[in-house]
Design a protein around this motif. Structure first.
Motif, short mmCIF file in Angstrom:
data_model
loop_
_atom_site.label_atom_id
_atom_site.label_comp_id
_atom_site.label_asym_id
_atom_site.label_seq_id
_atom_site.Cartn_x
_atom_site.Cartn_y
_atom_site.Cartn_z
N LYS A 1 0.83 -1.20 0.00
CA LYS A 1 0.00 0.00 0.00
C LYS A 1 0.87 1.25 0.00
CE LYS A 1 -3.66 2.43 2.47
NZ LYS A 1 -4.59 2.44 3.64
N GLN A 2 1.92 1.25 0.80
CA GLN A 2 2.80 2.42 0.86
C GLN A 2 3.63 2.56 -0.42
OE1 GLN A 2 2.59 4.74 3.24
NE2 GLN A 2 3.98 5.92 1.91
N VAL A 3 3.95 1.42 -1.05
CA VAL A 3 4.65 1.46 -2.33
C VAL A 3 3.78 2.20 -3.36
CG1 VAL A 3 5.43 0.07 -4.29
CG2 VAL A 3 6.02 -0.62 -1.96
N ILE A 4 2.49 1.85 -3.38
CA ILE A 4 1.57 2.49 -4.33
C ILE A 4 1.45 3.98 -4.04
CG2 ILE A 4 -0.83 2.58 -5.12
CD1 ILE A 4 -0.98 -0.45 -4.57
N VAL A 5 1.39 4.34 -2.77
CA VAL A 5 1.31 5.74 -2.38
C VAL A 5 2.56 6.49 -2.84
CG1 VAL A 5 1.31 7.34 -0.42
CG2 VAL A 5 -0.22 5.36 -0.42
N GLU A 6 3.73 5.90 -2.62
CA GLU A 6 5.00 6.53 -3.02
C GLU A 6 5.05 6.75 -4.53
OE1 GLU A 6 9.14 7.87 -2.40
OE2 GLU A 6 7.24 7.86 -1.29
N MET A 7 4.66 5.75 -5.28
CA MET A 7 4.70 5.87 -6.73
C MET A 7 3.69 6.89 -7.24
SD MET A 7 5.21 1.83 -7.78
CE MET A 7 5.06 2.14 -9.52
N THR A 8 2.53 6.94 -6.57
CA THR A 8 1.49 7.90 -6.98
C THR A 8 1.92 9.32 -6.68
OG1 THR A 8 -0.24 6.23 -6.54
CG2 THR A 8 -0.93 8.54 -6.70
N ILE B 1 10.46 -1.16 -8.75
CA ILE B 1 9.05 -1.52 -8.93
C ILE B 1 8.45 -0.52 -9.91
CG2 ILE B 1 6.80 -1.80 -7.83
CD1 ILE B 1 8.27 -2.44 -5.23
N THR B 2 7.86 -1.03 -10.96
CA THR B 2 7.24 -0.19 -11.98
C THR B 2 5.73 -0.39 -11.97
OG1 THR B 2 7.34 -1.85 -13.73
CG2 THR B 2 9.30 -0.47 -13.40
N ASP B 3 5.03 0.45 -12.74
CA ASP B 3 3.58 0.26 -12.90
C ASP B 3 3.27 -1.14 -13.41
OD1 ASP B 3 2.87 2.79 -12.03
OD2 ASP B 3 2.94 3.67 -14.03
N ASP C 1 8.81 -8.48 -2.40
CA ASP C 1 8.10 -9.60 -2.98
C ASP C 1 7.75 -9.37 -4.46
OD1 ASP C 1 8.07 -10.99 -0.52
OD2 ASP C 1 6.34 -9.80 0.14
N ILE C 2 7.66 -8.12 -4.88
CA ILE C 2 7.26 -7.86 -6.28
C ILE C 2 8.30 -7.09 -7.08
CG2 ILE C 2 4.81 -7.84 -5.58
CD1 ILE C 2 4.91 -4.77 -6.12
N MET C 3 9.38 -6.70 -6.43
CA MET C 3 10.38 -5.88 -7.14
C MET C 3 11.14 -6.72 -8.16
SD MET C 3 13.49 -5.52 -4.37
CE MET C 3 14.59 -6.90 -4.02
N SER C 4 11.66 -6.04 -9.17
CA SER C 4 12.58 -6.67 -10.12
C SER C 4 14.00 -6.41 -9.64
CB SER C 4 12.40 -6.06 -11.52
OG SER C 4 11.10 -6.29 -12.00
N LYS C 5 14.76 -7.48 -9.51
CA LYS C 5 16.13 -7.34 -9.01
C LYS C 5 17.08 -6.92 -10.14
CE LYS C 5 15.49 -10.87 -5.43
NZ LYS C 5 15.97 -12.18 -4.90
N ASN C 6 18.23 -6.38 -9.73
CA ASN C 6 19.27 -5.95 -10.67
C ASN C 6 18.72 -5.06 -11.79
OD1 ASN C 6 21.22 -7.62 -9.32
ND2 ASN C 6 20.32 -9.39 -10.39
N PRO C 7 18.07 -3.96 -11.41
CA PRO C 7 17.49 -3.08 -12.43
C PRO C 7 18.57 -2.34 -13.22
CG PRO C 7 17.36 -2.03 -10.28
CD PRO C 7 17.86 -3.43 -10.04
#
Length: 321
Positions: free
Chosen positions: A220-227, A246-248, A268-274
């Motif tokens: 939830k806080q990830v979504i808030v930060e991105m928004t 983490i992208t859209d 849990d949802i991030m992409s590693k080694n961006p």
């Protein structure tokens, strides 16, 4: 033949005739050309370029090219020269006089005055046997068999040949001076071209917000930060170092694979080694990375520390694209 076919035919004919004339110029590049360029290179002064009519317009363009590539140059109209503008010529300057015929009245008046000043005179002319061709210290022959104009009157092929000969001189000087893209950028700070040469990643990241979450941040806080940061992405940072992104798209994929967000963390949802880029890299290099990888955002870092985001929209806004 209808009007469209006629237009296309004449256009192609013009281009073919001028291309043939330009190709012939290669055979006219000789030791005298090399000596003329060497004289400019070794000179302590500027290059004064003069001409009359259409040749004056070409002279002005060559001046612009030389100035932008590290050879100081000044345009002097041949008609104005004999009415006071000769004062532009300093002792160490080299004068380039452009004239197709080499025999125009203004040129015949101007050339002796330049010679009296004892400045080196380089002639660009289609007629080596002309007055200019005989009086110049060096002749850069820009011979053309005929104009593209069907009446062989309007300066077309001849002015193109003059311009190409001037470009050849300017580019030779550029190489001799070791003029680099960094030097070029100093003379072209404005517009898209300048930005490609001097704009760096930190110039962009410093204007953007800096979205970031920790690996343990709940979704939830990830979504808030991105928004709130409005870049469609957030870095996942631990001890100031980037460990993921983490992208859209990651959020949409999460929605299709999870019925509940409860207990989900950024890790849990991030992409590693961006994909990331140095904060000191050129913005145009960031664009190349984005295009090569088919992505819209890059994370920027400085010695491993996260510094911000470069979005493809930033590059569009800056005119890099």
């Amino acid at each position: 033949m209808n009007i469209q076919e006629t237009i296309i035919s004449y256009a192609k004919k013009t281009i073919a005739e001028e291309a043939q004339a330009i190709a012939y110029l290669e055979s006219l590049i000789n030791d005298e050309f090399a000596a003329a360029v060497s004289a400019i290179y070794n000179s302590k002064g500027r290059v004064i370029i003069t001409g009359i009519g259409k040749s004056a317009i070409i002279a002005s363009k060559i001046v612009a090219t030389m100035n932008s590539t590290g050879t100081p140059a000044v345009f002097m109209h041949a008609a104005d020269a004999i009415h006071g503008d000769l004062g532009n010529i300093l002792d160490d300057d080299i004068v380039i006089c452009i004239s197709k015929s080499g025999n125009t009245p203004e040129i015949k008046v101007l050339v002796p005055l330049i010679k009296n000043f004892k400045n080196t005179l380089i002639g660009i002319t289609a007629n080596r046997g002309s007055y200019l061709g005989q009086e110049a210290d060096y002749v850069l022959e820009a011979y053309v068999e005929k104009e593209a104009c069907p009446n062989n009157l309007a300066p077309t092929t001849s002015t193109t040949a003059q311009l190409v000969m001037g470009d050849a001189v300017a580019v030779c000087l550029l190489h001799l001076k070791g003029f680099s893209s960094h030097d070029f950028a100093k003379y072209h700070p404005g517009g898209a071209l300048g930005k490609k040469l001097y704009l760096r990643v930190h110039d962009i990241t410093s204007k953007n917000q800096k979205p970031q979450v920790s690996p343990e941040t709940d979704i939830k806080q990830v979504i808030v930060e991105m928004t709130e940061k409005r870049l469609g992405v957030t870095a996942v940072v631990e001890n100031q170092e980037i460990i993921g992104i983490i992208t859209d798209g990651d959020l949409r994929r999460m929605l299709t694979t999870n019925t509940s967000f409860e207990g989900l963390k950024a890790k849990d949802i991030m992409s590693k080694n961006p994909k990331s880029i140095s904060n000191d890299a050129m913005a145009v290099d960031a664009l190349e990375m984005l295009e090569e990888n088919g992505i819209s955002q890059l994370l920027a870092q400085d010695n491993g520390a996260y510094t911000g985001v470069v979005h493809i929209h930033d590059l569009m806004r800056e005119g890099i694209i």
